[in-house]
Design a protein around this motif. Sequence first.
Motif, PDB file in Angstrom:
ATOM      1  N   ALA A 112      18.677  54.911  34.846  1.00 36.61           N
ATOM      2  CA  ALA A 112      18.675  54.296  35.980  1.00 36.61           C
ATOM      3  C   ALA A 112      19.497  52.559  35.087  1.00 36.61           C
ATOM      4  O   ALA A 112      19.969  51.912  35.685  1.00 36.61           O
ATOM      5  CB  ALA A 112      17.449  53.360  37.045  1.00 36.61           C
ATOM      6  N   LEU A 113      18.970  52.503  33.346  1.00 37.44           N
ATOM      7  CA  LEU A 113      19.322  51.589  32.569  1.00 37.44           C
ATOM      8  C   LEU A 113      20.271  51.815  31.829  1.00 37.44           C
ATOM      9  O   LEU A 113      20.844  51.113  31.461  1.00 37.44           O
ATOM     10  CB  LEU A 113      18.595  51.314  31.623  1.00 37.44           C
TER      11      LEU A 113
ATOM     12  N   THR B 268      19.923  49.885  19.294  1.00 37.86           N
ATOM     13  CA  THR B 268      18.976  49.871  19.665  1.00 37.86           C
ATOM     14  C   THR B 268      19.063  48.942  21.105  1.00 37.86           C
ATOM     15  O   THR B 268      19.998  47.620  21.139  1.00 37.86           O
ATOM     16  CB  THR B 268      17.905  48.375  19.068  1.00 37.86           C
ATOM     17  N   LYS B 269      18.616  49.868  21.805  1.00 39.16           N
ATOM     18  CA  LYS B 269      19.309  49.530  23.529  1.00 39.16           C
ATOM     19  C   LYS B 269      17.997  49.075  23.902  1.00 39.16           C
ATOM     20  O   LYS B 269      17.874  48.219  25.339  1.00 39.16           O
ATOM     21  CB  LYS B 269      19.753  50.342  24.196  1.00 39.16           C
ATOM     22  N   ALA B 270      16.118  49.382  23.951  1.00 43.82           N
ATOM     23  CA  ALA B 270      15.903  49.402  25.251  1.00 43.82           C
ATOM     24  C   ALA B 270      14.586  49.891  23.620  1.00 43.82           C
ATOM     25  O   ALA B 270      13.787  50.324  22.695  1.00 43.82           O
ATOM     26  CB  ALA B 270      15.477  50.624  25.833  1.00 43.82           C
TER      27      ALA B 270
ATOM     28  N   GLY C 245       2.771  47.716  34.463  1.00 42.33           N
ATOM     29  CA  GLY C 245       3.396  48.251  34.822  1.00 42.33           C
ATOM     30  C   GLY C 245       4.973  48.077  35.448  1.00 42.33           C
ATOM     31  O   GLY C 245       5.556  48.248  36.366  1.00 42.33           O
ATOM     32  N   THR C 246       4.093  46.617  36.168  1.00 41.34           N
ATOM     33  CA  THR C 246       4.763  45.586  36.922  1.00 41.34           C
ATOM     34  C   THR C 246       5.897  44.454  35.805  1.00 41.34           C
ATOM     35  O   THR C 246       6.438  43.139  36.439  1.00 41.34           O
ATOM     36  CB  THR C 246       4.369  44.811  37.810  1.00 41.34           C
ATOM     37  N   ILE C 247       5.295  44.344  34.577  1.00 43.82           N
ATOM     38  CA  ILE C 247       5.772  43.616  33.357  1.00 43.82           C
ATOM     39  C   ILE C 247       6.988  42.752  33.087  1.00 43.82           C
ATOM     40  O   ILE C 247       7.933  42.326  32.489  1.00 43.82           O
ATOM     41  CB  ILE C 247       4.986  43.273  32.231  1.00 43.82           C
ATOM     42  N   GLY C 248       7.753  45.246  32.706  1.00 41.82           N
ATOM     43  CA  GLY C 248       8.816  44.912  32.554  1.00 41.82           C
ATOM     44  C   GLY C 248       9.781  44.430  33.344  1.00 41.82           C
ATOM     45  O   GLY C 248       9.883  45.059  34.524  1.00 41.82           O
ATOM     46  N   HIS C 249      10.862  45.382  33.001  1.00 41.01           N
ATOM     47  CA  HIS C 249      12.207  45.861  33.661  1.00 41.01           C
ATOM     48  C   HIS C 249      11.350  46.894  35.070  1.00 41.01           C
ATOM     49  O   HIS C 249      12.387  47.026  35.982  1.00 41.01           O
ATOM     50  CB  HIS C 249      13.553  46.798  32.875  1.00 41.01           C
TER      51      HIS C 249
ATOM     52  N   ALA D 269      15.788  48.496  41.600  1.00 43.37           N
ATOM     53  CA  ALA D 269      15.060  50.445  42.863  1.00 43.37           C
ATOM     54  C   ALA D 269      16.429  50.495  43.375  1.00 43.37           C
ATOM     55  O   ALA D 269      15.964  51.979  43.675  1.00 43.37           O
ATOM     56  CB  ALA D 269      14.562  49.244  43.964  1.00 43.37           C
ATOM     57  N   ALA D 270      17.339  50.202  44.010  1.00 46.84           N
ATOM     58  CA  ALA D 270      18.312  50.992  44.548  1.00 46.84           C
ATOM     59  C   ALA D 270      18.914  52.278  43.634  1.00 46.84           C
ATOM     60  O   ALA D 270      18.846  53.030  43.945  1.00 46.84           O
ATOM     61  CB  ALA D 270      19.396  50.146  45.508  1.00 46.84           C
ATOM     62  N   LYS D 271      19.224  51.891  42.789  1.00 46.71           N
ATOM     63  CA  LYS D 271      19.807  53.280  41.568  1.00 46.71           C
ATOM     64  C   LYS D 271      18.506  53.482  41.134  1.00 46.71           C
ATOM     65  O   LYS D 271      18.963  55.464  41.164  1.00 46.71           O
ATOM     66  CB  LYS D 271      20.467  51.850  40.421  1.00 46.71           C
TER      67      LYS D 271
END
Length: 377
Positions: free
Chosen positions: A70-71, A125-127, A177-181, A210-212
């Motif tokens: 997704a990213l 480096t991407k993630a 679990g809700t902190i990053g992208h 989310a849609a992706k």
Amino acid sequence: MKIQMVDLKSQYEKIKEEVNAGIQECIDNTAFINGPAVKEFQQEFEKYLNVKHVISCANGTDALQIAMMALDLKPGDEVICPAFTYVATAEVMGLLGLKPIMVDVDENTFNIAPEGLENYITPKTKAIVPVHLYGQSAEMKKILDFAEKHNLFVIEDNAQAIGSDYTFPDGTSRKTGTIGHIGCTSFFPSKNLGCYGDGGALMTNDDDLAAKIRMIANHGQQKKYYHKVLGCNSRLDTIQAAVLKVKLKQLDQYSASRNQMAAYYDENLKEIPEIQVPERAKNATHVFHQYTLKVKNGKRDALQQYLAAKDIPSMIYYPLPLYRQEAFEQYVEEGFSLPVTEKLCSEVISLPVHTEFNQQISDYIISEIKNFFKTNN
């Protein structure tokens, strides 16, 4: 009584009627795929986590892979991850043609060490993928600052820490679990929030992401038979969602019971010189997916053998760094080594920790550990 690492049978007995009713409802309405319980569970989990989107999938490994897809991470991109973690964290990188860049962890919290991360940055480096190991949050403020500085995506591997809270320096707190992208989790049966088969989910506050994610997890389609991208087939079965709906209501109590057992271990084992009990970070709550000791003086393996002879299960998470696994040889130079990871792989041992605290079992485990060190000094 047979001791288990996780006592799922006793857990089930307490929620049996509600679980059985939920499963029977799925059978009665025959909506086995994407039935009502799936959407209901996602909405209830969103509320619990205080996150905009929960997208369920088939398992935690799929969640990690879908997040990276997704990213738009491309073959050859580099992704930073801890070397001391389960294989799935880096496995999906290899499957997508990405390069896992394995870094060391903090010797006390076992989580990725923000210090020294600058040494691993390259133009590719991407993630970065922090893993909230054993049930406790990584140092997310420092990781977010590092990611922002280098324009990196943050994918949280939250398979072991559902329900844990991380508190920022300004006093605000958020669920791991809700902190990053994107956050990823697993509902494997032994997890703190586990179903009765395989299952997983992704969490995000980004509407477009989310849609992706939903599209990728559903064969790359938003409209049936019209496929915008190459995706995969990754769904949470309705029956598993029905089980998770019941267990989600118990999650905080499960965490409280695990903490009770962990505190009891601490109190009774902390005076043994060869043992270091788990450290609690001051800015995070611990949900004790695992209760993990460090055993000094090379006695870890002997302790495990002794416990097995006394019918006490234990596990070593993890006996080998990722970079020493044959599957990852191509990603590291010969002789590559990380000192803390190497040390932990020779010292850690995890004891049974249950959602139903049983003092009789705990006392037996503690007494045998004490006996081992008494006779091996």
